[in-house]
Design an enzyme around this catalytic site. Sequence first.
Site, mmCIF file in Angstrom:
data_model
loop_
_atom_site.group_PDB
_atom_site.id
_atom_site.type_symbol
_atom_site.label_atom_id
_atom_site.label_comp_id
_atom_site.label_asym_id
_atom_site.label_seq_id
_atom_site.Cartn_x
_atom_site.Cartn_y
_atom_site.Cartn_z
ATOM 1 N N ASN A 1 0.866 -1.171 0.000
ATOM 2 C CA ASN A 1 0.000 0.000 0.000
ATOM 3 C C ASN A 1 0.907 1.226 0.000
ATOM 4 O OD1 ASN A 1 -1.791 2.057 0.426
ATOM 5 N ND2 ASN A 1 -2.396 1.433 2.504
ATOM 6 N N LYS B 1 0.097 4.201 -0.256
ATOM 7 C CA LYS B 1 -0.567 5.372 0.328
ATOM 8 C C LYS B 1 -0.351 6.585 -0.600
ATOM 9 C CE LYS B 1 -0.267 3.198 4.798
ATOM 10 N NZ LYS B 1 -0.166 3.313 6.245
ATOM 11 N N HIS C 1 -9.888 1.553 4.623
ATOM 12 C CA HIS C 1 -8.656 1.794 5.381
ATOM 13 C C HIS C 1 -8.911 2.894 6.412
ATOM 14 C CE1 HIS C 1 -4.584 2.685 6.510
ATOM 15 N NE2 HIS C 1 -4.167 1.625 5.844
ATOM 16 N N GLU D 1 -7.122 5.148 7.600
ATOM 17 C CA GLU D 1 -6.611 6.484 7.266
ATOM 18 C C GLU D 1 -7.631 7.249 6.417
ATOM 19 O OE1 GLU D 1 -2.819 5.459 5.583
ATOM 20 O OE2 GLU D 1 -1.998 5.023 7.563
ATOM 21 N N GLU E 1 -6.264 -4.737 10.231
ATOM 22 C CA GLU E 1 -5.256 -3.708 10.494
ATOM 23 C C GLU E 1 -5.614 -2.966 11.778
ATOM 24 O OE1 GLU E 1 -3.240 -2.498 6.678
ATOM 25 O OE2 GLU E 1 -5.092 -1.367 6.650
ATOM 26 N N GLY F 1 1.684 2.252 11.104
ATOM 27 C CA GLY F 1 2.662 3.340 11.068
ATOM 28 C C GLY F 1 3.318 3.655 12.401
ATOM 29 N N SER G 1 2.576 -2.168 10.621
ATOM 30 C CA SER G 1 3.996 -2.277 10.982
ATOM 31 C C SER G 1 4.600 -3.642 10.649
ATOM 32 C CB SER G 1 4.196 -1.929 12.468
ATOM 33 O OG SER G 1 3.821 -0.584 12.711
#
Length: 254
Positions: free
Chosen positions: A9, A11, A95, A97, A167, A173, A212
């Site tokens: 990914n 991003k 996701h 985010e 996730e 992250g 991570s």
Amino acid sequence: MRRKLVVANWKMHGTISQNKVLFDEFKKRLNSINNVDFVVCVPFPYLYQAQQELSGTNIAWGAQNVAKHAVGAYTGEVSAIMLCDFGSRYVMMGHSERSLAYCETEDNIAEKFVIAKESGLTPILCVGETFQEREAGVMEHVIASQIDAVLSYAGASVFADSVISYEPIWAIGTGFSATPDQAQSMHEFIRGKIAKLDQEASETLRIIYGGSVNPTNAAQLIGMRDIDGGLVGRCSLDAGNFEKICQAASVLVA
Ligand code: 13P
């Protein structure tokens, strides 16, 4: 036997020239690994570049989001049909985010899942709990609710040959991944939930872990019984790290 799946990914990273370097490295380094599926999820503008660079290789590509509508007056949205036009085979939705920053509801995400599936794409449904939800012990309840949204739209059979990425938000992250046992336990819960409704779908559903993932923890995580691969953020922007994660997945099935 489900094939392992490792998804990069990217991003909101990259430029045409930076991507070219990464695509070249990925092709060179992953070329000889033929027992694992690889996908790169790029920002929308680079789907054409992904198609040009990755066609005919063992690396598939896709997007990080999709519109819930098929076509119409939806300024700024990108449809599943458009993703297919550029040869995408996978698309992510849900996701954290995105869902947290842009207020996406579970229903919205479920609609995206269903339209992706109907368009012939493989949906990658991202689910996960916050640190507070884990501390409160309600993480299974949270994940169940995210999956229930899709179940209520389309039933359990829609999960056949689909992908769910677990996730945990606290692991994304941060450098602190879930432990293999924590991840396995949630993956088992997810598979069991689908299995109660549709055993066959639960067997072809790939449940990958994100948060991570790095070259050091990849083998242990992906080696767990219900962990079918990884969704990799930061370490997918470094070809050497990404290759090590892919190699770890490959060795496990060799
Ligand atoms: P990191 O690998 O950077 O933690 O990101 C995980 C992720 O968000 C994958 O979708």
